[in-house]
Design an enzyme around this catalytic site. Structure first.
Site, PDB file in Angstrom:
ATOM      1  N   CYS A 147      74.681 -85.862 -32.559  1.00 47.98           N
ATOM      2  CA  CYS A 147      75.376 -84.909 -31.682  1.00 47.98           C
ATOM      3  C   CYS A 147      76.139 -85.687 -30.615  1.00 47.98           C
ATOM      4  CB  CYS A 147      74.414 -83.906 -31.060  1.00 47.98           C
ATOM      5  SG  CYS A 147      73.092 -84.634 -30.058  1.00 47.98           S
ATOM      6  N   ALA A 161      62.419 -82.972 -34.782  1.00 45.27           N
ATOM      7  CA  ALA A 161      62.159 -82.067 -33.658  1.00 45.27           C
ATOM      8  C   ALA A 161      63.440 -81.704 -32.913  1.00 45.27           C
ATOM      9  CB  ALA A 161      61.155 -82.708 -32.702  1.00 45.27           C
ATOM     10  N   PRO A 162      63.527 -80.444 -32.436  1.00 38.68           N
ATOM     11  CA  PRO A 162      62.501 -79.389 -32.459  1.00 38.68           C
ATOM     12  C   PRO A 162      62.428 -78.598 -33.756  1.00 38.68           C
ATOM     13  CG  PRO A 162      64.393 -78.622 -31.252  1.00 38.68           C
ATOM     14  CD  PRO A 162      64.696 -80.043 -31.611  1.00 38.68           C
ATOM     15  N   GLY A 163      63.199 -79.001 -34.783  1.00 35.39           N
ATOM     16  CA  GLY A 163      63.008 -78.440 -36.114  1.00 35.39           C
ATOM     17  C   GLY A 163      64.082 -77.499 -36.608  1.00 35.39           C
ATOM     18  N   GLY A 164      65.146 -77.290 -35.841  1.00 34.39           N
ATOM     19  CA  GLY A 164      66.163 -76.318 -36.250  1.00 34.39           C
ATOM     20  C   GLY A 164      66.763 -76.585 -37.609  1.00 34.39           C
ATOM     21  N   LYS A 165      67.073 -77.845 -37.905  1.00 30.11           N
ATOM     22  CA  LYS A 165      67.683 -78.164 -39.202  1.00 30.11           C
ATOM     23  C   LYS A 165      66.663 -77.996 -40.324  1.00 30.11           C
ATOM     24  CE  LYS A 165      70.918 -81.452 -37.106  1.00 30.11           C
ATOM     25  NZ  LYS A 165      70.269 -81.462 -35.765  1.00 30.11           N
ATOM     26  N   ASP A 216      58.607 -86.476 -37.084  1.00 29.22           N
ATOM     27  CA  ASP A 216      59.008 -86.906 -35.752  1.00 29.22           C
ATOM     28  C   ASP A 216      57.997 -87.923 -35.246  1.00 29.22           C
ATOM     29  OD1 ASP A 216      61.224 -85.901 -33.674  1.00 29.22           O
ATOM     30  OD2 ASP A 216      59.470 -86.616 -32.583  1.00 29.22           O
TER      31      ASP A 216
END
Length: 449
Positions: free
Chosen positions: A381, A263-267, A285
């Site tokens: 990150c 989450a939130p799922g960008g990758k 998740d």
């Protein structure tokens, strides 16, 4: 009824008292307050400005307050910070307006009796602007930098020890810069060139990122969800660091890919696009609400191969997947995204101590999901070797069935520090991305062991 300053005050108090995420808190506060666009923009600017400059602001306030700042209520100290931020950094706002609004913001609150105190401190500040003292860089270099850049001393020390003084100082100074906005083009629906032209027709300035296919740099765009192509699923917002991670992982059409802590799922969205929406992509998740966000995003983008499921990545009793590629984007301190979430810099350093153990646990379970010959990526990150290189090195020492997989970097990326070939640390001041870490491993086949 809230105005820009009282909305900013309410949002700052919520971030401080409940440790909410800044972007979520300010967005919700603005929606609830019903501010017009101009006041909403001012509230947002004040809110983020105070978060970014809090150490500097407190240093100034402390020189004019007869009370220790730690004795002040959250309402009072944040009202002072808002006023001082406007006086110090927003030239278009009259000083008198900043003072009056701070005093008025106490009306009807439990801190109403503090209005006189606020007025006194701020009037003294206006009279004594030329007397403000800052730490002597020669006598107290770390404290001077801390006040100048509004970065805690412990974090400056961490980065100097980890990356060397020159890199650390440039990194600290980058924290107050506005982070760039990047889009990932949904190449299953539209080409990067066509999306760029579509955006330009509507007045949004977009440019191709020459070293990363499918990435656009966006400027002067306004609300992203109002841009042409958003509703049609032509793109999603994603920093270049995460896009690069997916590019290096290089999932192929027809493969089985797992994205842990998704989450939130960008990758997951970007990997599904590299897979041309063919194969199987499992996006996991721990929390149902976050799984719902992944599903919503996949539906908007038309990425039918994504299967979003609730799954605790720390559990050892989970069904094994035998995936071709596994991405383990572990929970982390977030020290690489301070430009986007400035409140992260004020974390208690003790809160970071337990993260490497959690990250090792999740990476350990992720390794079990990789089939022989498959690829495992670990990312965060954060900019903290204890969460990054030390975890990656530990993994290789503990798992003889995995080998370091050298990263084939695009020509547009150079390394900012010396590190193993299977690891990459990205820095805002060097790469123009979020701070980010990537490590790559390949699971050995029987004959290779």
């Amino acid at each position: 009824m809230k105005n820009a300053r009282t909305a900013a005050l309410a949002a700052l108090i919520q971030v401080e008292d409940s440790e909410g995420y800044s972007n979520i808190v300010i967005d919700k506060t603005i929606r609830q307050s019903g501010l017009d666009p101009r006041d909403a923009a001012l509230a947002t600017a004040i809110f983020y400005g105070v978060l970014e400059r809090r150490i500097t602001l407190d240093h100034i306030i402390g020189q004019f307050s007869r009370l220790p700042l730690e004795k002040l209520s959250s309402e009072v100290i944040n009202a002072l910070r808002i006023a001082v931020y406007q006086i110090r950094y927003l030239e278009k706002i009259p000083h008198s307006a900043a003072v009056n609004e701070a005093v008025n913001s106490m009306k009807g609150t439990k801190s109403a009796k503090a209005a006189g105190y606020l007025n006194g401190v701020l009037r003294a500040l206006l009279r004594g602007m030329d007397t403000i003292q800052t730490p002597d860089p020669k006598k107290s270099p770390l404290e001077a930098l801390s006040v100048e850049a509004s970065c805690p001393v412990w974090l400056i020390q961490l980065w100097i020890h980890a990356y060397g003084q020159d890199c650390a100082l440039s990194l600290v100074h980058s924290l107050t810069e506005k982070p760039p906005l990047f889009l990932r083009v949904n190449t299953t629906k539209i080409s990067a060139q066509d999306l760029m032209e579509q955006l330009r027709k509507e007045g949004a300035e977009a440019a191709l990122v020459d070293w990363l296919p499918g990435a656009l740099a966006l400027e002067h765009a306004g609300a992203v969800d109002q841009l042409p192509g958003f509703a049609q699923g032509h793109f999603h917002v994603q920093d270049l660091s995460s896009q690069l991670c997916c590019y290096l992982l290089s999932p192929k059409p027809g493969q089985t890919v797992a994205d842990l802590c998704s989450a939130p799922g960008g990758k997951a969205f970007t990997m599904a696009q590299w897979m041309e929406n063919q194969g199987r992509l499992l996006a996991f998740d721990k929390y149902k609400g976050k799984v719902g966000l992944i599903r919503q995003g996949a539906q908007r983008l038309g990425l039918s191969i994504i299967e979003a499921q609730t799954r605790d990545a720390t559990r050892a009793d989970l069904e094994l997947l035998a995936a071709d590629c596994v991405l383990c984007d572990a929970p982390c301190a977030g020290l690489g995204i301070i430009r986007r979430k400035p409140e992260i810099r004020y974390k208690n350093p003790k809160d970071l101590e337990g993260l490497p153990a959690l990250q090792r646990t999740i990476l350990e379970q992720a390794a079990r999901q990789v089939k022989a010959g498959g690829v495992l990526f670990y990312s965060t990150c954060s900019l903290n070797p204890a969460e990054n290189g030390q975890v990656a090195d530990w993994f290789l020492e503990a798992h003889e069935d995995f080998a370091a997989m050298p990263l084939d970097l695009p020509e547009g990326i150079r390394r900012g520090i010396t590190e193993p070939g299977n690891q990459l640390t990205l820095f805002p001041h060097i790469h123009g991305t979020d701070g980010f870490f990537i490590a790559a491993f390949r699971k050995l086949q029987g004959k290779e062991r």
